[in-house]
Design a protein around this motif. Structure first.
Motif, short mmCIF file in Angstrom:
data_model
loop_
_atom_site.label_atom_id
_atom_site.label_comp_id
_atom_site.label_asym_id
_atom_site.label_seq_id
_atom_site.Cartn_x
_atom_site.Cartn_y
_atom_site.Cartn_z
N UNK A 1 -1.07 4.31 13.74
CA UNK A 1 0.40 4.42 13.80
C UNK A 1 0.82 5.69 13.09
N UNK A 2 1.94 6.23 13.55
CA UNK A 2 2.57 7.39 12.88
C UNK A 2 4.06 7.10 12.81
N UNK A 3 4.65 7.23 11.64
CA UNK A 3 6.11 7.09 11.52
C UNK A 3 6.71 8.47 11.23
N UNK A 4 7.90 8.71 11.78
CA UNK A 4 8.53 10.04 11.61
C UNK A 4 9.96 9.88 11.08
N UNK A 5 10.12 9.37 9.86
CA UNK A 5 11.48 9.15 9.35
C UNK A 5 12.15 10.43 8.86
N UNK A 6 13.48 10.51 8.97
CA UNK A 6 14.21 11.48 8.17
C UNK A 6 14.48 10.82 6.81
N UNK A 7 14.99 11.57 5.84
CA UNK A 7 15.08 11.00 4.49
C UNK A 7 15.87 9.69 4.39
N UNK A 8 16.92 9.54 5.20
CA UNK A 8 17.71 8.29 5.13
C UNK A 8 16.87 7.12 5.64
N UNK A 9 16.13 7.34 6.73
CA UNK A 9 15.27 6.27 7.25
C UNK A 9 14.15 5.96 6.25
N UNK A 10 13.62 7.00 5.64
CA UNK A 10 12.57 6.79 4.63
C UNK A 10 13.11 5.96 3.47
N UNK A 11 14.35 6.23 3.08
CA UNK A 11 14.97 5.46 2.00
C UNK A 11 15.08 3.99 2.37
N UNK A 12 15.52 3.73 3.60
CA UNK A 12 15.63 2.32 4.03
C UNK A 12 14.25 1.66 4.00
N UNK A 13 13.24 2.38 4.44
CA UNK A 13 11.89 1.78 4.48
C UNK A 13 11.36 1.47 3.07
N UNK A 14 11.74 2.29 2.11
CA UNK A 14 11.24 2.07 0.73
C UNK A 14 12.25 1.32 -0.14
N UNK A 15 13.39 0.97 0.44
CA UNK A 15 14.42 0.28 -0.35
C UNK A 15 15.02 1.19 -1.42
N UNK A 16 15.15 2.47 -1.10
CA UNK A 16 15.69 3.44 -2.05
C UNK A 16 16.83 4.21 -1.41
N UNK A 17 17.61 4.93 -2.25
CA UNK A 17 18.65 5.78 -1.68
C UNK A 17 18.01 7.04 -1.07
N UNK A 18 18.77 7.69 -0.19
CA UNK A 18 18.29 8.95 0.40
C UNK A 18 18.00 9.96 -0.71
N UNK A 19 18.88 9.96 -1.71
CA UNK A 19 18.72 10.92 -2.81
C UNK A 19 17.41 10.70 -3.57
N UNK A 20 17.04 9.43 -3.74
CA UNK A 20 15.78 9.15 -4.45
C UNK A 20 14.59 9.68 -3.65
N UNK A 21 14.69 9.65 -2.33
CA UNK A 21 13.60 10.20 -1.51
C UNK A 21 13.52 11.71 -1.73
N UNK A 22 14.68 12.35 -1.70
CA UNK A 22 14.71 13.81 -1.80
C UNK A 22 14.27 14.32 -3.17
N UNK A 23 14.40 13.47 -4.18
CA UNK A 23 14.01 13.87 -5.53
C UNK A 23 12.50 14.05 -5.65
N UNK A 24 11.74 13.33 -4.84
CA UNK A 24 10.29 13.51 -4.86
C UNK A 24 9.73 13.21 -3.47
N UNK A 25 9.85 14.19 -2.59
CA UNK A 25 9.49 13.98 -1.19
C UNK A 25 7.99 13.76 -0.99
N UNK A 26 7.18 14.48 -1.75
CA UNK A 26 5.73 14.29 -1.59
C UNK A 26 5.35 12.86 -1.93
N UNK A 27 5.87 12.39 -3.04
CA UNK A 27 5.55 11.03 -3.48
C UNK A 27 6.09 10.00 -2.49
#
Ligand SMILES: NC(=O)C1=CN([C@@H]2O[C@H](COP(=O)(O)OP(=O)(O)OC[C@H]3O[C@@H](n4cnc5c(N)ncnc54)[C@H](OP(=O)(O)O)[C@@H]3O)[C@@H](O)[C@H]2O)[C@@H](O)CC1
Ligand SMILES: Nc1ncnc2c1ncn2[C@@H]1O[C@H](COP(=O)(O)OP(=O)(O)O)[C@@H](O)[C@H]1O
Length: 477
Positions: free
Chosen positions: A347-373
């Motif tokens: 499988x491959x997922x291709x989220x933008x930061x807002x989708x990534x935030x929803x997947x991790x239960x975090x805000x978009x901003x929290x994703x952007x604060x450490x994108x590699x992690x």
């Protein structure tokens, strides 16, 4: 690809070379001065001297600039902590002007040697001071890292100088290339300082700074549409059929042998601009045994039909790319999430930061604060390869992390993600491993946008559909 190092690895490398003669600082100072003289000889230089080794690099380069007869003004806003005799001698050099305030208005070029890897969060007085430097509107040459920028993560803490050029010491840092790094660093110049043969720590990530190899895609004579893969793209609910069309058109022009759209809006029968696309109902297509790979997401929506289609595909053994609302459904429904985690097919997922935030239960901003992690955690938690979109797109799988160096803000328009999912899936279905397809897709997508931007410097109005043919051209170079 070029290795990227987090500050921990660079500190270790620095420690391994503590006793070197000449010292790393001597090498850095000389290299910085040479670069400045080549570009700005005859200008009046204003050097910002910080309290640590970043300031040390700046001081050494000051001596070289003075030796070369240049006009140099040093600003030392804070007492240097080392206060070494060498510092004292340098600062007392005849001809050198030193002050503690921003007497920079008369300088032509500002050299930022305030803070590098040793940055901690700036206090308000330092932020105000940096604001006054920025306001001068002079070219700023940052030594190693623009002051205020977190070199690991590409975020200001909480403010950073905007550099015209950044002179990287010892190794390239991830923070130059992702999150806000590109806007703060300007043009990046790699001063390795050590010989290429010197041992180095393992890289923390790789920079995708050239087009990854396409050779395995080159068409053999005895090949046919079946050998180039049959791709299904599921999505296209009412009002969002364009997303599925964009993904499909891109997939056809990126070389997939057969591309079928499985749409939720049954009124879409044919694409007159891309009649090669086979358009069927999603329910009919999901039962087709002849598929090699599926994309689910472009224009999918979050209806009950979309949800059951997603569950069906997650349970299948098809390699699967999940984008857009497929990701939102995974985020919203624990049982769907579990299906993704349990997959044995790739499988491959291709989220933008807002989708990534929803997947991790975090805000978009929290994703952007450490994108590699964030990309790494998504892969680990969901048992999938990941492409985290945005400035400095990140590709992650169990083998490691990479950051895409191509692309620019002109890509911030609806439809670019749909195009990218069709592109990556087309490369993947032709036989590339998922992560290689993700890297190549992200790079050429960005490269096409960079070429467009070269003749549209403000970057306004780039449409996703305009990139389809340029991407095809780049894949064929
Ligand atoms: N390792 C390498 O790859 C190589 C490193 N090299 C160079 O060294 C640089 C790293 O040097 P570094 O470790 O001395 O840290 P640096 O960035 O000068 O800052 C630390 C000083 O700043 C201060 N300070 C920090 N934040 C502050 C704030 N907000 N407000 C006020 N003060 C603040 C901090 O104070 P403290 O936290 O100790 O109180 C300390 O005094 C690196 O970027 C590169 O240029 C090259 O020469 C060779 C290869
Ligand atoms: N500043 C940027 N630099 C590089 N790539 C960018 C930038 N902004 C957007 N992109 C790329 O554009 C695409 C946008 O995708 P997405 O947000 O999913 O759009 P949509 O779903 O509306 O089609 C992604 O590939 C993203 O990485």
């Amino acid at each position: 690809m070029t290795p990227l190092y987090l500050s921990g690895a660079l500190r270790k490398l620095e420690a391994d070379h503590t006793g070197d003669n000449p010292s790393l600082m001597a090498l850095a100072g000389a290299a910085i001065a040479d670069w400045l003289l080549e570009r700005y000889r005859g200008c009046r230089f204003g050097l910002l001297i910080g309290p640590g080794n970043n300031g040390g690099d700046a001081l050494v380069s000051t001596r070289h600039l003075l030796d070369a007869g240049q006009a140099v003004h040093c600003i030392v806003p804070r007492q240097r902590s080392s206060g070494s005799p060498q510092d004292a001698a340098l600062l007392a050099t005849p001809g050198l002007q030193v002050s503690r305030t921003a007497e920079l208005a008369d300088c032509d070029v500002i050299v930022d040697g305030l803070f590098g890897l040793g940055l901690r969060t700036l206090d308000q007085s330092m932020i105000d001071w940096l604001l006054s430097v920025d306001a001068l509107g002079k070219p700023v040459i940052a030594i190693d890292v623009p002051s205020g920028l977190d070199a690991d993560r590409g975020i200001p803490k909480p403010y950073a100088l905007r550099a015209t050029h950044t002179l990287s010491m010892l190794g390239l840092k991830p923070g130059y290339y992702t999150a806000e790094g590109r806007d703060f660093c300007g043009e990046i110049h790699d001063f390795a300082l050590l010989p290429h043969t010197a041992p180095r720590p393992a890289a923390d990530a790789q920079l995708i700074d050239g087009r990854p190899s396409c050779t395995q895609l080159v068409r053999r004579h005895a090949s046919h549409k079946g050998t180039h893969g049959t791709l299904a793209i599921f999505g296209g609910s009412t009002g969002m059929t364009g997303a599925a069309l964009l993904a499909g058109r891109m997939a056809v022009r990126a070389g997939a042998g057969k591309v079928q759209l499985g749409v939720l809006d049954q009124t879409l029968g044919v694409d007159p601009l891309q009649p090669e696309l086979m358009i069927r109902s999603a329910t009919e297509l999901q039962a087709d045994p002849g598929l090699d790979l599926a994309v689910i997401g472009p224009g999918l929506g979050q209806s009950a039909a979309a949800s059951s289609l997603l569950e069906h595909l997650l349970k299948s053994t098809l390699p699967l790319l999940l984008d857009a609302d497929a990701l939102n459904l995974v985020a919203a429904k624990p049982e769907t999430r579990q299906l993704l985690r349990e997959r044995t097919a790739p499988s491959l997922i291709t989220p933008h930061p807002a989708e990534a935030g929803r997947l991790l239960g975090l805000s978009t901003q929290s994703i952007q604060i450490d994108r590699l992690d964030a990309a790494k955690r998504l892969g680990e938690q969901l048992n999938t390869s990941v492409l985290l979109k945005g400035s400095g797109t990140i590709c992650a799988d169990a083998a490691g992390l990479s950051i895409n160096a191509s692309g620019n803000g002109a890509l911030g328009s609806a439809g670019q993600g749909d195009l990218l999912s069709g592109l990556i899936a087309a490369l993947w279905v032709q036989g590339m491993p998922a992560i290689d397809a993700a890297r190549l897709g992200a790079f050429v997508h960005g490269q096409a946008a960079d070429e467009w931007r070269a003749s549209n410097p403000n970057g306004l109005g780039l449409c996703a559909s305009e990139l389809i043919d340029p991407i095809r051209h780049l894949l064929n170079q």
